[in-house]
Design an enzyme around this catalytic site. Structure first.
Site, PDB file in Angstrom:
ATOM      1  N   ARG A  16      40.402  47.471  37.496  1.00 41.97           N
ATOM      2  CA  ARG A  16      39.489  46.646  36.305  1.00 41.97           C
ATOM      3  C   ARG A  16      39.688  47.514  35.014  1.00 41.97           C
ATOM      4  O   ARG A  16      39.940  47.025  33.926  1.00 41.97           O
ATOM      5  CB  ARG A  16      37.780  46.649  36.779  1.00 41.97           C
ATOM      6  CG  ARG A  16      37.629  45.950  37.986  1.00 41.97           C
ATOM      7  CD  ARG A  16      37.644  44.604  37.908  1.00 41.97           C
ATOM      8  NE  ARG A  16      37.373  43.959  36.854  1.00 41.97           N
ATOM      9  CZ  ARG A  16      35.843  43.571  36.646  1.00 41.97           C
ATOM     10  NH1 ARG A  16      35.289  43.571  37.735  1.00 41.97           N
ATOM     11  NH2 ARG A  16      35.473  42.905  35.628  1.00 41.97           N
ATOM     12  N   ASP A  61      33.893  37.402  49.014  1.00 48.94           N
ATOM     13  CA  ASP A  61      33.360  37.655  48.067  1.00 48.94           C
ATOM     14  C   ASP A  61      31.722  37.407  48.727  1.00 48.94           C
ATOM     15  O   ASP A  61      31.454  36.711  49.800  1.00 48.94           O
ATOM     16  CB  ASP A  61      33.208  36.874  46.709  1.00 48.94           C
ATOM     17  CG  ASP A  61      32.315  37.403  45.490  1.00 48.94           C
ATOM     18  OD1 ASP A  61      31.653  38.312  45.744  1.00 48.94           O
ATOM     19  OD2 ASP A  61      32.299  36.491  44.539  1.00 48.94           O
ATOM     20  N   GLN A 102      38.156  39.751  36.358  1.00 47.48           N
ATOM     21  CA  GLN A 102      38.188  40.197  37.785  1.00 47.48           C
ATOM     22  C   GLN A 102      39.724  39.685  38.405  1.00 47.48           C
ATOM     23  O   GLN A 102      40.488  40.343  38.997  1.00 47.48           O
ATOM     24  CB  GLN A 102      37.067  39.933  38.730  1.00 47.48           C
ATOM     25  CG  GLN A 102      37.257  40.111  40.140  1.00 47.48           C
ATOM     26  CD  GLN A 102      36.697  41.611  40.349  1.00 47.48           C
ATOM     27  OE1 GLN A 102      35.938  42.062  39.827  1.00 47.48           O
ATOM     28  NE2 GLN A 102      37.595  42.129  40.949  1.00 47.48           N
ATOM     29  N   CYS A 139      35.883  41.585  45.598  1.00 45.55           N
ATOM     30  CA  CYS A 139      35.464  42.238  44.060  1.00 45.55           C
ATOM     31  C   CYS A 139      34.324  43.202  43.959  1.00 45.55           C
ATOM     32  O   CYS A 139      34.224  44.020  42.918  1.00 45.55           O
ATOM     33  CB  CYS A 139      35.192  40.979  43.269  1.00 45.55           C
ATOM     34  SG  CYS A 139      33.843  40.101  43.813  1.00 45.55           S
ATOM     35  N   ARG A 186      28.420  38.863  29.730  1.00 42.60           N
ATOM     36  CA  ARG A 186      27.983  38.404  31.125  1.00 42.60           C
ATOM     37  C   ARG A 186      26.704  37.373  30.997  1.00 42.60           C
ATOM     38  O   ARG A 186      25.740  37.785  30.700  1.00 42.60           O
ATOM     39  CB  ARG A 186      27.820  39.385  31.935  1.00 42.60           C
ATOM     40  CG  ARG A 186      27.344  39.074  33.417  1.00 42.60           C
ATOM     41  CD  ARG A 186      27.400  40.398  34.453  1.00 42.60           C
ATOM     42  NE  ARG A 186      28.736  40.298  34.828  1.00 42.60           N
ATOM     43  CZ  ARG A 186      29.228  41.088  36.033  1.00 42.60           C
ATOM     44  NH1 ARG A 186      28.186  41.530  36.768  1.00 42.60           N
ATOM     45  NH2 ARG A 186      30.370  41.400  36.312  1.00 42.60           N
ATOM     46  N   HIS A 218      35.179  34.504  36.424  1.00 40.26           N
ATOM     47  CA  HIS A 218      35.374  35.908  36.482  1.00 40.26           C
ATOM     48  C   HIS A 218      36.878  36.219  35.979  1.00 40.26           C
ATOM     49  O   HIS A 218      37.631  36.968  37.027  1.00 40.26           O
ATOM     50  CB  HIS A 218      34.992  36.147  37.459  1.00 40.26           C
ATOM     51  CG  HIS A 218      34.304  38.009  37.590  1.00 40.26           C
ATOM     52  ND1 HIS A 218      34.476  38.468  36.285  1.00 40.26           N
ATOM     53  CD2 HIS A 218      33.952  38.767  38.304  1.00 40.26           C
ATOM     54  CE1 HIS A 218      33.891  39.877  36.433  1.00 40.26           C
ATOM     55  NE2 HIS A 218      33.752  39.956  37.575  1.00 40.26           N
TER      56      HIS A 218
HETATM   57  N1   CP Z   1      33.168  43.031  40.409  1.00 35.05           N
HETATM   58  C1   CP Z   1      32.361  43.048  39.481  1.00 35.05           C
HETATM   59  O1   CP Z   1      32.232  42.417  38.424  1.00 35.05           O
HETATM   60  O2   CP Z   1      31.251  44.082  39.622  1.00 35.05           O
HETATM   61  P1   CP Z   1      30.129  44.264  38.756  1.00 35.05           P
HETATM   62  O3   CP Z   1      29.105  43.234  39.143  1.00 35.05           O
HETATM   63  O4   CP Z   1      29.652  45.502  39.176  1.00 35.05           O
HETATM   64  O5   CP Z   1      30.402  44.286  37.469  1.00 35.05           O
HETATM   65  N1  NVA Z   2      30.210  35.983  42.946  1.00 33.37           N
HETATM   66  C1  NVA Z   2      29.676  37.133  42.592  1.00 33.37           C
HETATM   67  C2  NVA Z   2      30.414  38.247  41.771  1.00 33.37           C
HETATM   68  C3  NVA Z   2      30.112  39.438  41.325  1.00 33.37           C
HETATM   69  C4  NVA Z   2      30.773  40.289  40.708  1.00 33.37           C
HETATM   70  C5  NVA Z   2      28.303  36.614  41.765  1.00 33.37           C
HETATM   71  O1  NVA Z   2      28.414  36.176  40.686  1.00 33.37           O
HETATM   72  O2  NVA Z   2      27.296  37.481  41.984  1.00 33.37           O
END
Ligand code: CP
Ligand code: NVA
Length: 310
Positions: free
Chosen positions: A298, A230, A138, A270, A108, A135
């Site tokens: 997930r 989101d 997701q 999400c 990440r 993502h």
């Molecule tokens: N939806 C998602 O990716 O959640 P986290 O940021 O908690 O991993």
């Molecule tokens: N769009 C959000 C998703 C988190 C899972 C971010 O990138 O923070």
């Protein structure tokens, strides 16, 4: 269909409809077997999956760690800020080092380009656990949730309300188009995804799929099977917080907006949610909400991804 073994999953762009369907099919199987009490399915016997995270995570980290365990493997979590990278080691060298001990790398990052650097320097498959651009894991879990709730994706109207150019919206749109659904993005025009991206995902769409952009959330939800939202301020965009909250203020998913949609619409997010901003309590906790199914899915999807790629 070529085997998925050894492939990176940085975005959905180099995964075909058939391959996505195969991941979904295995996810359904993984879920069924777990519900029947089969806790360990040893696809990853003796293998090590390294999680390299530059940003916070609750669901993605935990679901990948539990998935690895339930596949008979071992996971190691590395917080970016604990690494020698903070003292000047290059990302390429870091990736090569991690690769020496890993059968798979789940990363990440802030910049999608960094994922490419990791992938170019590691022999092990690299899986995107979220970047500024995508993502994908997701999106696959979201497709599984839609299939469970609506019986499939083909012909289904999925409406994303909010930041039309964020990582979640981009990957979801790509997946829905590939699987033959209709994607409607309701977003301020200045937050539409770039034309080049729209053209790219339209090229990968299945026959009958469509992508519509609108600035009007009410118009967007009229025929919605799924309403998705989101956060307005994604990780890494904190400096733009005030301007984004003001730009998206008309894009809240609340009871008033839901009342314009068909009664059996499902509500997706999400997570994490910023309650009171992009979504209200009564909607996220309401009877149409599928957010906890998404979170659970997930796990099943990560298991399928790991089993097929590693
Ligand atoms: N939806 C998602 O990716 O959640 P986290 O940021 O908690 O991993
Ligand atoms: N769009 C959000 C998703 C988190 C899972 C971010 O990138 O923070």
């Amino acid at each position: 269909m070529q085997s998925m073994k050894g492939r990176d999953l940085l975005t959905l762009s180099n995964f075909s409809r058939e391959e996505l369907e195969m991941i979904l099919k295995l996810s359904i199987d993984m879920k069924h077997r777990l519900k029947c009490g089969e806790y360990i399915i040893p696809y990853l016997n003796g293998k090590t999956i390294t999680l390299l995270f530059q940003k916070p995570s609750t669901r993605t980290r935990l679901s990948f760690e539990v998935a690895t365990y339930q596949l008979g493997g071992h996971s190691i979590y590395l917080n970016w800020s604990d690494l020698q990278i903070t003292r000047g080691e290059s990302l390429a060298d870091t990736a090569r080092a991690i690769d020496c001990y890993s059968d798979g790398i789940v990363a990440r990052v802030y910049k999608h380009l960094d994922l490419e650097v990791i992938a170019n320097n590691a022999r092990a498959p690299v899986i995107n656990a979220l970047s500024d651009l995508a993502h994908p894991c997701q999106a696959i879990a979201d497709c599984l949730t839609i299939i469970e709730k609506k019986g499939g994706i083909k012909g289904i109207n999925v409406v994303f309300i909010g930041d039309g150019n964020n990582n979640v919206c981009r990957s979801l749109s790509e997946a829905i188009l590939k699987l033959g659904g209709n994607m409607i993005i309701a977003s301020p025009r200045s937050y539409y995804p770039p034309q080049s991206y729209i053209e790219e995902i339209r090229k990968g769409a299945s026959k009958g799929a469509s992508l519509i952009l609108t600035e009007d959330p009410i118009e967007g939800v009229k025929n919605a099977d799924v309403i998705y939202t989101d956060v307005w301020v994604s990780m890494g965009q904190e400096k733009e917080k005030e301007e984004r909250i003001s730009a998206f203020s008309k894009y809240q998913v609340n009871s008033q907006l839901i009342s314009k949609a068909p009664q059996d619409v499902i509500i997706m997010h999400c997570l994490p949610a910023h309650r009171g901003l992009e979504i209200t309590d009564e909607v996220i906790d309401g009877k149409n909400s599928a957010v906890w199914d998404q979170a659970e899915n997930r796990l099943h999807v990560q298991k399928a991804i790991l089993a097929l790629l590693i």
